[in-house]
Design a protein around this motif. Structure first.
Motif, PDB file in Angstrom:
ATOM      1  N   ALA A 618       4.395 -15.094   2.923  1.00 26.45           N
ATOM      2  CA  ALA A 618       5.746 -15.176   3.488  1.00 26.45           C
ATOM      3  C   ALA A 618       6.344 -13.784   3.655  1.00 26.45           C
ATOM      4  O   ALA A 618       6.984 -13.482   4.676  1.00 26.45           O
ATOM      5  CB  ALA A 618       6.633 -16.033   2.596  1.00 26.45           C
ATOM      6  N   ALA A 619       6.125 -12.899   2.685  1.00 25.04           N
ATOM      7  CA  ALA A 619       6.672 -11.540   2.763  1.00 25.04           C
ATOM      8  C   ALA A 619       6.066 -10.766   3.923  1.00 25.04           C
ATOM      9  O   ALA A 619       6.770 -10.034   4.636  1.00 25.04           O
ATOM     10  CB  ALA A 619       6.419 -10.801   1.449  1.00 25.04           C
ATOM     11  N   VAL A 620       4.760 -10.915   4.144  1.00 23.16           N
ATOM     12  CA  VAL A 620       4.105 -10.205   5.253  1.00 23.16           C
ATOM     13  C   VAL A 620       4.641 -10.704   6.603  1.00 23.16           C
ATOM     14  O   VAL A 620       4.929  -9.907   7.507  1.00 23.16           O
ATOM     15  CB  VAL A 620       2.571 -10.372   5.174  1.00 23.16           C
ATOM     16  N   ILE A 621       4.805 -12.024   6.743  1.00 26.65           N
ATOM     17  CA  ILE A 621       5.323 -12.564   8.008  1.00 26.65           C
ATOM     18  C   ILE A 621       6.754 -12.091   8.239  1.00 26.65           C
ATOM     19  O   ILE A 621       7.110 -11.661   9.348  1.00 26.65           O
ATOM     20  CB  ILE A 621       5.243 -14.107   7.996  1.00 26.65           C
ATOM     21  N   GLU A 675      11.309  -9.207  -4.729  1.00 26.68           N
ATOM     22  CA  GLU A 675      10.812  -7.902  -5.139  1.00 26.68           C
ATOM     23  C   GLU A 675       9.936  -7.283  -4.053  1.00 26.68           C
ATOM     24  O   GLU A 675       9.994  -6.071  -3.803  1.00 26.68           O
ATOM     25  CB  GLU A 675      10.037  -8.026  -6.450  1.00 26.68           C
ATOM     26  N   LEU A 676       9.137  -8.112  -3.380  1.00 23.28           N
ATOM     27  CA  LEU A 676       8.331  -7.610  -2.263  1.00 23.28           C
ATOM     28  C   LEU A 676       9.237  -7.087  -1.152  1.00 23.28           C
ATOM     29  O   LEU A 676       8.964  -6.038  -0.553  1.00 23.28           O
ATOM     30  CB  LEU A 676       7.423  -8.727  -1.730  1.00 23.28           C
ATOM     31  N   LEU A 677      10.312  -7.819  -0.854  1.00 27.46           N
ATOM     32  CA  LEU A 677      11.230  -7.387   0.201  1.00 27.46           C
ATOM     33  C   LEU A 677      12.007  -6.137  -0.219  1.00 27.46           C
ATOM     34  O   LEU A 677      12.374  -5.313   0.634  1.00 27.46           O
ATOM     35  CB  LEU A 677      12.187  -8.528   0.559  1.00 27.46           C
ATOM     36  N   PHE A 678      12.257  -5.977  -1.517  1.00 34.42           N
ATOM     37  CA  PHE A 678      12.910  -4.758  -2.004  1.00 34.42           C
ATOM     38  C   PHE A 678      11.998  -3.551  -1.791  1.00 34.42           C
ATOM     39  O   PHE A 678      12.444  -2.473  -1.359  1.00 34.42           O
ATOM     40  CB  PHE A 678      13.262  -4.921  -3.483  1.00 34.42           C
ATOM     41  N   HIS A 679      10.704  -3.724  -2.073  1.00 33.27           N
ATOM     42  CA  HIS A 679       9.736  -2.662  -1.779  1.00 33.27           C
ATOM     43  C   HIS A 679       9.751  -2.327  -0.293  1.00 33.27           C
ATOM     44  O   HIS A 679       9.702  -1.156   0.095  1.00 33.27           O
ATOM     45  CB  HIS A 679       8.325  -3.096  -2.191  1.00 33.27           C
ATOM     46  N   PRO A 684       8.070   3.298   2.877  1.00 34.12           N
ATOM     47  CA  PRO A 684       7.910   4.133   4.075  1.00 34.12           C
ATOM     48  C   PRO A 684       8.155   3.403   5.387  1.00 34.12           C
ATOM     49  O   PRO A 684       8.449   4.036   6.399  1.00 34.12           O
ATOM     50  CB  PRO A 684       6.456   4.627   3.976  1.00 34.12           C
ATOM     51  N   LEU A 685       8.039   2.080   5.397  1.00 30.43           N
ATOM     52  CA  LEU A 685       8.197   1.354   6.659  1.00 30.43           C
ATOM     53  C   LEU A 685       9.657   1.302   7.113  1.00 30.43           C
ATOM     54  O   LEU A 685       9.941   1.391   8.312  1.00 30.43           O
ATOM     55  CB  LEU A 685       7.642  -0.063   6.525  1.00 30.43           C
ATOM     56  N   LEU A 686      10.586   1.139   6.179  1.00 27.56           N
ATOM     57  CA  LEU A 686      12.009   1.055   6.532  1.00 27.56           C
ATOM     58  C   LEU A 686      12.847   2.128   5.844  1.00 27.56           C
ATOM     59  O   LEU A 686      13.960   2.410   6.290  1.00 27.56           O
ATOM     60  CB  LEU A 686      12.571  -0.326   6.163  1.00 27.56           C
ATOM     61  N   GLY A 687      12.361   2.688   4.761  1.00 30.75           N
ATOM     62  CA  GLY A 687      13.141   3.659   4.010  1.00 30.75           C
ATOM     63  C   GLY A 687      13.011   5.061   4.572  1.00 30.75           C
ATOM     64  O   GLY A 687      12.561   5.284   5.700  1.00 30.75           O
ATOM     65  N   SER A 688      13.401   6.041   3.762  1.00 28.40           N
ATOM     66  CA  SER A 688      13.415   7.443   4.211  1.00 28.40           C
ATOM     67  C   SER A 688      12.334   8.268   3.522  1.00 28.40           C
ATOM     68  O   SER A 688      12.418   9.488   3.476  1.00 28.40           O
ATOM     69  CB  SER A 688      14.796   8.050   3.944  1.00 28.40           C
ATOM     70  N   MET A 714       0.831  -2.111   2.280  1.00 30.00           N
ATOM     71  CA  MET A 714       1.796  -1.212   2.918  1.00 30.00           C
ATOM     72  C   MET A 714       3.227  -1.608   2.552  1.00 30.00           C
ATOM     73  O   MET A 714       4.134  -0.775   2.557  1.00 30.00           O
ATOM     74  CB  MET A 714       1.607  -1.222   4.439  1.00 30.00           C
ATOM     75  N   ILE A 715       3.452  -2.882   2.249  1.00 30.92           N
ATOM     76  CA  ILE A 715       4.786  -3.333   1.833  1.00 30.92           C
ATOM     77  C   ILE A 715       5.029  -2.960   0.372  1.00 30.92           C
ATOM     78  O   ILE A 715       6.016  -2.304   0.040  1.00 30.92           O
ATOM     79  CB  ILE A 715       4.915  -4.867   1.990  1.00 30.92           C
ATOM     80  N   ALA A 716       4.147  -3.393  -0.505  1.00 27.63           N
ATOM     81  CA  ALA A 716       4.351  -3.230  -1.947  1.00 27.63           C
ATOM     82  C   ALA A 716       3.129  -2.560  -2.556  1.00 27.63           C
ATOM     83  O   ALA A 716       2.017  -3.088  -2.464  1.00 27.63           O
ATOM     84  CB  ALA A 716       4.584  -4.593  -2.606  1.00 27.63           C
ATOM     85  N   PRO A 717       3.295  -1.408  -3.182  1.00 23.17           N
ATOM     86  CA  PRO A 717       2.136  -0.722  -3.772  1.00 23.17           C
ATOM     87  C   PRO A 717       1.585  -1.462  -4.981  1.00 23.17           C
ATOM     88  O   PRO A 717       2.298  -2.212  -5.654  1.00 23.17           O
ATOM     89  CB  PRO A 717       2.705   0.642  -4.182  1.00 23.17           C
ATOM     90  N   ARG A 718       0.321  -1.240  -5.221  1.00 27.17           N
ATOM     91  CA  ARG A 718      -0.347  -1.821  -6.385  1.00 27.17           C
ATOM     92  C   ARG A 718      -0.519  -0.729  -7.421  1.00 27.17           C
ATOM     93  O   ARG A 718      -1.031   0.353  -7.118  1.00 27.17           O
ATOM     94  CB  ARG A 718      -1.702  -2.379  -5.960  1.00 27.17           C
ATOM     95  N   CYS A 719      -0.081  -0.992  -8.652  1.00 26.08           N
ATOM     96  CA  CYS A 719      -0.038   0.026  -9.705  1.00 26.08           C
ATOM     97  C   CYS A 719      -1.056  -0.312 -10.793  1.00 26.08           C
ATOM     98  O   CYS A 719      -1.032  -1.407 -11.350  1.00 26.08           O
ATOM     99  CB  CYS A 719       1.377   0.073 -10.292  1.00 26.08           C
TER     100      CYS A 719
END
Length: 864
Positions: A618-621, A675-679, A684-688, A714-719
C-alpha cells in the motif's frame, strides 16, 4: 564519410581507417573489491507482510509460503563476471482517481465492462470450478495486492487516502517457474478473458464459464472429462500463473538461426571529451566490461565529441574507426556507406575482445583548454548512428526472410557532460538568451528519438558520471521513451562499472502488451509504469472486450506496474476476479502469453479488511501516485502536505476517536503504514536530503519505474546493526541505532551507508573486521539491484556522516518509554551506555515520528 576540418582532439582519428597506436591500458588503482556473484534470488520475506501467500505453479497452491520481498542475495560483483538483471525502468500518469490516466498526462479511457450480473446464480451452482476448494485468495509472485480482501461498501472502499491497488511485475521470474503450455489458450468469445483455475466447467460438454463476464464458452471438447479431478491435468485450470508459448514451428517466418545471430547487440556510445582522471576510471570500467560480456554477445563501440567515430572490427590487431560529422543528423547516403560498406561494426565478443581492449586503451584525454560544460558533444547524432548500425540493412535476405534478434537491442551511453552540439543539443550556458526555447526543442527531439528507438526494439540506457551537469531534463526523455533508464554517478569508477555490466546483462523481451481485466464491480482508475496506451481494437474478435491495454516499452524481469482501482458500486458477490495477461516475444524468439488470475474475497467488516492490508505494498502504491505529481521541488513540498492530509484522513476514517478528546487513534491493523509514509515525506524523494534538482528528478524517474523491492527501499531504509561474530540485527531506522561501539548498515535503495561508531573506530582490529562484514553484507543486499547503489563508509562525526543521520528518524527527543516501545534494543544497554548515547545527539528541529503524527491530531499506532 566526410571528415570535418575542425575535429575534436578527443576524436581517436579523423581519417578513414587509420591505424592507432595503442597505449598501455591505464587501469585505475584499486582492483575490484567485490566477490563474484552467488546468484540467488530474493530469499528473505519482508517482515511486515501479513500472512503472505505464495502460489506454486507446479503443485497447484501452497499456503503459508512467504512471498519474497527483499533482495538479499550475495553481492554486487563488480568487474569480474556478468551480473544477472536486477531492477528496472518505468513511467508515469496523473494522480487523482479518474478514468485511467497514463504516461505523463495522456488519457487512457476506460469503459465499464458489459453490465452482466454476477452470473446466473443457478448456473454458478451447477458448474464446478476446476480447483476451487484448494485455492485460497492470495497472490502470485508476479502480483502484489495492497489488500487480500475487498470491502463490499463502495463509500468506505473508495476512501482515496488509503485506496486499493496492485503491483504487477510482468517479467518477474518465479522460484518454481510458471506452468508452460505449448498450445493456444481458450479465451472468452465475449470479453477475451482466458480460462483459468476459477472457471466453472461443465465436464459433460467441456463448456467453461468466464469469471469476468460470466459468458459460457466452448472448449472444442478439450475440457470434456469424466471427473472434476481430471481437469487438474490442464495447467491453466490448476495454476494461477501460466505461460502459453508459441514457438517458430507455428510461425511461417521462423527460421532457426544460431545464438550469435539472434542475440540482441549492445552498442556502447562513449563521451570522448573527458579529462584524464575521469578517462582513467572509464577505461578501467570498460576493460572490465569487455571481460564480463558473454562470448556470443555482439557489441559495437562508438565515440562522440564534435564528430562520431564508429569503430571497425575488421582488423584484429589495430583499432580503426570511420568518422562522421556530428553537427547534423547523418544523411541516408552516409548511413548506407556504413551499413553496406566493408566495415564490421557489430561483432561477437569472442571474435573482438582483443580489438575492444585495444580501442579502449587507445582513448586519450581531452586536450583543449575548454571548460567541461562547453565542450562539443554530439550525443544525439551518435545515438542515431548507433540505431542505424543495429538495424543494419532494411532486409537481411538470407533464405529470403528477415532474421530478427531476440528481445530488445541495447544502446548504453556513457556521458560526462551535456549534449551541446548537433541535433537535440542545448547551449553551453543557462544564461544563453534562447536557452528555454532550445531546451524545449531538444526535449521534443530526444523524446522522438526515444520513440523511434522503441519502435525498432532498441532500449537506450544513459549512464552519466562526473561533476559536469548533464542537463537531465533533456536526456531523460530519450531514456524514458525507449524503455531505458538514466543514472547519475559520482565518477566513472566502481559503481559506474557495475551498472555498465548490469545494464548490458538485463534481458529485455520486446513487443510487450499488458491487458488488465476485472470483475464488473471494479474500475481501473490509474496505471503507473513503463508503458503507454495501446490502441488495439479487438472488438472484431471479442465483441465486449473492455480490457485496459498497455503497450510496454520493454519487458524485463523486475519491472513493475502500479495499478489503482475503485469499486464501481456496492459489491454483492463474495469474490471479485482479476486477470492480467502479458503478451511479449522473448529473447529466444518465442511468443509468450503469460496469464495470471487472482480471486479475492469481499467482506463487510472494516477490521477484517484492514487486517488484510499489506502495509508495504500500500505504501509503494501511495508513494508512486504521490511522486507522479512531484515534478519540481515546489511540487515535492506540496506533496509533503498531501502525505500529512492522507495520514490524518486514514486515522479519522478507519481509526477510533480517543474518549474525551479530538484525537483519533490510528488503526492498529496498519500500524506500519504511517511510519513508511513518514520516511517518504522526509527522505530523498520528497524531502531536502538531495541537493540538486537534477538528482531528485533522476531519483523520481527511477522510483516511478522501479520494482517493488527497490521502491520499498527507496521509501524506507533498512537498518542492520553489526554484532560480534559477524551477524547482523535488523532494527528500526531510528537515530537510536547510532551507538558508538557498533557498526550499522543502512540500505536506502540507491545508496548504502556503512557507519562506524567512534568507539569502535578507535579499535583498529575490531573496526576492520566490522567494516569488512558490513561491506560484504552491503554487496549481498544489492547484488541483483539495478542501478547498483553507491556504497559509502564513514566514521561517526565525519562530514559524510550527515548523509546517514539525515535518513534516520530522529527518535532521540521522544520520552524513554516511547523509545523503548519502538526501539526495544535500547533495553539491552546499560545505564552508562544509554547516557553516552543520549549525550551524543545534536539537537535538530526535525520532528520525530511520534511528534509528527501527534501534530496531525492522531495517536501514534502501537508498534508491532
Amino acid at each position: 564519410m566526410a571528415t570535418p576540418p575542425q575535429a575534436s582532439p578527443g576524436a581517436p582519428n579523423t581519417d578513414k581507417k587509420s591505424p592507432m597506436t595503442p597505449a598501455p591500458p591505464t587501469i585505475s588503482p584499486g582492483a575490484p573489491r567485490f566477490t563474484p556473484p552467488n546468484l540467488q534470488q530474493d530469499q528473505i520475506a519482508s517482515p511486515s507482510i501479513k500472512n503472505p501467500i505464495m502460489l506454486s505453479p507446479e503443485n497447484g497452491v501452497k499456503t503459508g509460503s512467504p512471498v519474497p520481498h527483499l533482495s538479499t542475495p550475495p553481492g554486487p560483483p563488480v568487474f569480474t563476471s556478468p551480473v544477472r538483471p536486477a531492477a528496472v525502468p518505468f513511467r508515469t500518469s496523473p494522480a487523482t482517481p479518474q478514468p485511467v490516466a497514463f504516461s505523463s498526462g495522456s488519457s487512457l479511457p476506460t469503459s465499464s465492462p458489459p453490465q452482466f450480473p454476477n452470473g446466473p446464480a443457478e448456473l454458478q451452482q451447477q458448474l464446478p470450478g476446476a480447483t476451487e476448494e484448494s485455492m485460497p485468495a492470495g497472490e502470485s509472485p508476479c502480483v502484489l495486492f495492497s489488500a487480500h480482501k475487498l470491502l463490499k461498501h463502495k463509500k468506505l472502499a473508495n476512501v482515496p487516502s488509503l485506496g486499493f491497488g496492485v503491483l504487477v511485475s510482468p517479467g518477474r521470474e518465479t522460484s518454481t517457474g510458471p506452468q508452460v503450455i505449448h498450445r493456444d489458450p481458450h479465451r472468452c468469445h465475449n470479453c477475451g478473458a482466458y480460462s483459468n483455475l476459477y472457471s466453472n466447467i461443465l465436464i459433460g460438454s467441456g463448456q467453461w464459464q468466464c469469471v469476468i463476464c460470466w459468458n459460457l464458452n466452448g472448449s472444442e471438447g478439450e475440457y470434456i472429462a469424466s471427473s472434476k479431478e481430471e481437469l487438474r491435468n490442464f495447467p491453466e485450470l490448476s495454476s494461477p500463473l501460466v505461460d502459453f508459448i508459441q514457438t517458430g514451428n507455428k510461425r511461417p517466418s521462423f527460421v532457426p538461426v544460431t545464438d550469435s545471430r539472434t542475440s540482441a547487440p549492445v552498442v556502447l556510445v562513449i563521451d570522448e571529451c573527458l579529462d584524464e582522471a575521469h578517462l582513467q576510471h572509464l577505461q578501467s570500467s570498460l576493460h572490465a566490461f569487455v571481460d564480463s560480456v558473454p562470448p556470443t554477445t555482439r557489441i559495437g563501440i562508438i565515440l562522440y565529441g564534435s564528430t562520431v567515430s564508429v569503430y571497425d572490427f575488421t582488423e584484429e590487431s589495430i583499432a580503426s574507426a570511420d568518422v562522421i560529422p556530428g553537427g547534423t543528423s547523418p544523411t541516408q547516403e552516409t548511413l548506407k556507406g556504413l551499413i553496406y560498406g566493408t566495415g564490421i561494426y557489430l561483432s561477437p565478443m569472442h571474435a573482438s575482445k582483443e580489438v575492444a581492449h585495444l580501442i579502449f586503451s587507445s582513448l586519450r584525454p581531452y586536450k583543449l583548454n575548454v571548460p567541461e560544460v562547453s565542450r562539443d558533444r554530439c550525443l544525439g547524432t551518435a545515438v542515431e548512428v548507433a540505431m542505424a548500425i543495429i538495424q543494419g540493412p532494411s532486409v537481411d535476405m538470407s533464405r529470403g526472410v528477415v532474421k530478427r534478434p531476440g528481445g530488445n537491442s541495447r544502446i548504453i551511453v556513457c556521458a560526462g557532460g551535456p549534449n551541446t552540439y548537433g541535433p537535440g543539443s542545448v547551449p553551453h550556458s543557462y544564461t544563453h538568451p534562447n536557452y528555454p526555447h532550445r531546451e524545449k526543442t531538444a526535449i521534443k527531439w530526444m523524446e522522438r528519438l526515444g520513440r523511434e528507438a522503441h519502435q525498432h526494439n532498441i532500449v537506450v540506457d544513459i549512464l552519466c558520471a562526473g561533476t559536469c551537469p548533464v542537463r537531465v531534463p533533456v536526456l531523460q526523455p530519450l531514456a524514458n521513451a525507449s524503455g531505458g533508464v538514466l543514472v547519475l554517478h559520482d565518477d566513472f569508477g566502481e559503481a559506474f562499472g557495475v551498472n555498465l555490466q548490469r545494464a548490458s546483462a538485463r534481458a529485455a523481451s520486446s513487443h510487450g502488451l499488458l491487458e488488465i481485466r476485472c470483475s464488473d464491480d471494479i474500475l481501473v482508475t490509474q496505471v503507473v509504469g513503463p508503458g503507454e496506451e495501446a490502441n488495439i481494437d479487438t472488438h472484431e474478435t471479442f465483441k465486449n472486450d473492455m480490457a485496459v491495454s498497455i503497450q510496454m516499452l520493454s519487458v524485463e524481469e523486475t519491472q513493475c506496474f502500479s495499478i489503482s482501482m475503485q469499486n464501481k458500486h456496492d459489491i454483492k458477490s463474495d469474490y471479485v476476479f482479476f486477470q492480467f495477461a502479458i503478451q511479449y516475444s522473448n529473447v529466444y524468439q518465442a511468443d509468450i502469453a503469460r496469464v495470471i488470475t487472482i480471486r479475492l474475497p469481499t467482506v463487510d467488516s472494516v477490521s477484517a479488511y484492514l487486517q488484510s492490508v499489506q502495509d508495504e505494498v500500500a505504501a509503494v502504491i501511495i508513494a508512486k501516485r504521490t511522486l507522479l505529481q512531484a515534478k519540481s521541488y515546489s511540487d515535492a513540498i506540496d506533496m509533503q502536505t498531501t502525505i500529512d492530509e492522507r495520514v490524518k484522513d486514514i486515522a479519522s476514517k478507519f481509526g477510533s476517536q480517543v474518549p474525551k478528546s479530538k484525537l483519533y487513534r490510528f488503526p492498529k491493523e496498519i500500524s506500519l503504514l504511517p511510519e513508511l509514509l513518514f520516511h517518504l515525506r522526509r527522505g530523498p524523494l520528497l524531502g531536502s536530503i538531495v541537493g540538486h534538482e537534477d538528482e531528485r528528478s533522476v531519483l523520481r524517474n527511477l522510483f516511478l519505474n522501479a520494482s517493488f523491492d527497490l521502491s520499498l527501499r527507496m521509501i524506507a531504509p533498512r537498518c542492520l546493526m553489526h554484532r560480534e561474530g559477524g551477524t547482523f540485527e535488523e532494527l528500526p531506522a531510528y537515530d537510536l541505532a547510532m551507538q558508538s561501539d557498533t557498526a550499522v548498515v543502512l540500505d536506502h535503495g540507491t545508496d548504502v551507508f556503512i557507519w562506524l561508531g567512534a568507539e569502535l573506530a578507535a579499535d583498529e582490529g575490531r573496526s576492520a573486521a566490522a567494516l569488512a562484514a558490513c561491506r560484504t553484507l552491503a554487496e549481498e543486499l544489492t547484488e541483483l539491484r539495478f542501478p547498483a547503489p553507491r556504497i559509502l563508509a564513514f566514521k561517526e562525526g565525519s562530514s559524510q556522516a550527515r548523509y546517514f543521520v539525515s535518513r534516520l528518524i530522529p527518535a532521540n527527543k521522544d520520552p524513554p518509554y516511547e523509545q523503548e516501545a519502538r526501539f526495544p534494543q535500547l533495553r539491552t544497554l546499560t545505564i552508562e551506555q544509554r547516557t553516552k548515547l543520549k549525550s551524543s545527539f545534536i539537537h535538530f528541529d526535525d520532528p520525530s515520528f511520534c511528534e509528527w503524527i501527534r501534530g496531525l491530531k492522531a495517536v501514534p499506532p502501537e508498534p508491532i
